[in-house]
Design a protein around this motif. Structure first.
Motif, PDB file in Angstrom:
ATOM      1  N   HIS A  27     -29.425  39.204 -20.254  1.00  0.00           N
ATOM      2  CA  HIS A  27     -29.871  38.339 -19.161  1.00  0.00           C
ATOM      3  C   HIS A  27     -30.420  39.209 -18.030  1.00  0.00           C
ATOM      4  O   HIS A  27     -29.706  40.055 -17.501  1.00  0.00           O
ATOM      5  CB  HIS A  27     -28.706  37.481 -18.651  1.00  0.00           C
ATOM      6  CG  HIS A  27     -29.128  36.384 -17.735  1.00  0.00           C
ATOM      7  ND1 HIS A  27     -29.600  35.171 -18.180  1.00  0.00           N
ATOM      8  CD2 HIS A  27     -29.160  36.326 -16.392  1.00  0.00           C
ATOM      9  CE1 HIS A  27     -29.897  34.403 -17.165  1.00  0.00           C
ATOM     10  NE2 HIS A  27     -29.642  35.084 -16.053  1.00  0.00           N
ATOM     11  N   SER A  28     -31.683  38.993 -17.702  1.00  0.00           N
ATOM     12  CA  SER A  28     -32.304  39.836 -16.670  1.00  0.00           C
ATOM     13  C   SER A  28     -33.107  39.017 -15.656  1.00  0.00           C
ATOM     14  O   SER A  28     -33.914  39.575 -14.925  1.00  0.00           O
ATOM     15  CB  SER A  28     -33.222  40.872 -17.328  1.00  0.00           C
ATOM     16  OG  SER A  28     -34.234  40.232 -18.084  1.00  0.00           O
ATOM     17  N   SER A  29     -32.865  37.707 -15.594  1.00  0.00           N
ATOM     18  CA  SER A  29     -33.644  36.877 -14.674  1.00  0.00           C
ATOM     19  C   SER A  29     -32.899  36.551 -13.384  1.00  0.00           C
ATOM     20  O   SER A  29     -33.458  35.896 -12.511  1.00  0.00           O
ATOM     21  CB  SER A  29     -34.084  35.581 -15.369  1.00  0.00           C
ATOM     22  OG  SER A  29     -32.957  34.847 -15.784  1.00  0.00           O
TER      23      SER A  29
ATOM     24  N   ASP B 288     -35.543  38.928 -21.261  1.00  0.00           N
ATOM     25  CA  ASP B 288     -34.536  37.960 -20.864  1.00  0.00           C
ATOM     26  C   ASP B 288     -34.333  36.890 -21.933  1.00  0.00           C
ATOM     27  O   ASP B 288     -35.261  36.139 -22.253  1.00  0.00           O
ATOM     28  CB  ASP B 288     -34.956  37.300 -19.541  1.00  0.00           C
ATOM     29  CG  ASP B 288     -33.912  36.332 -19.017  1.00  0.00           C
ATOM     30  OD1 ASP B 288     -32.766  36.758 -18.820  1.00  0.00           O
ATOM     31  OD2 ASP B 288     -34.246  35.148 -18.804  1.00  0.00           O
TER      32      ASP B 288
END
Length: 198
Positions: free
Chosen positions: A159-161, A138
């Motif tokens: 973006h992976s949060s 992220d």
């Protein structure tokens, strides 16, 4: 259809795509398929067989390619790509179908001041999926580099949060793309412009 049984190098498939793209004078061209052609996420990194179609998309003026599969949000720099070994696109390569090639990114485009991209923007908009992948990647560009791509940096955002979705607003030759998370917070925004058709 980008599933495991698909060979994107098949002449019949390429003819269908070329005929479809050449048959429109649309100002904006979007292509949508499931498996990302350019994906730096670890979960499905080896499944990038759709890269074989990039030169065809470039030839016919595609602006955006949209995909899912990887449960994250990723945006590449505007990108041109020349495959060097399309044999890896064949289904008999199993899960390892990463096509090597030559990347030409547009490092000037920022979507704010410089808004005319030289290349296609590849958007992985899979962050609406069940669970998010690759939390350690992220917003950390040092973790978006892979040896199989010669550690070449072509991603602009990852973006992976938070779960999120992609919104496009078009007004003639101006397009605004926004990535919005589940709480309504904007996590990415770019403006893309082009000359209006006569």
């Amino acid at each position: 259809d980008s599933n495991v049984y698909v060979d994107p190098t098949l002449p019949a498939l390429q003819h269908f795509i070329e005929t479809d793209l050449a048959g429109t004078d649309a100002l904006w061209k979007f292509v949508v398929y499931h498996h990302p052609a350019f994906n730096v996420g670890d979960k499905h990194y080896s499944e990038q067989h759709m890269r074989a179609l990039s030169p065809l998309f470039e030839l016919h003026g595609v602006d955006f390619c949209l995909h899912g599969h990887e449960h994250v949000y990723q945006r590449t720099m505007p990108l041109r790509f020349k495959p060097t070994d399309e044999s890896k696109a064949a289904p008999d390569h199993g899960a390892h179908r990463l096509i090597p090639g030559v990347f030409t990114p547009d490092r000037v485009f920022d979507g704010k001041q410089a808004t005319r991209p030289d290349g296609i923007l590849y958007i992985t908009t899979g962050a609406g999926g069940k669970e998010l992948y690759d939390p350690d990647q992220d917003e950390d560009p040092t973790k978006w580099l892979h040896p199989e791509d010669n550690n070449f940096a072509y991603n602009a955002r990852f973006h992976s949060s938070a779960h999120s979705l992609t919104v496009f607003d078009l007004d003639g030759p101006t397009l605004i793309m926004t990535q919005v998370d589940e709480a309504g917070k904007e996590i990415d925004r770019i403006t893309v412009t082009k000359a209006a058709k006569a």
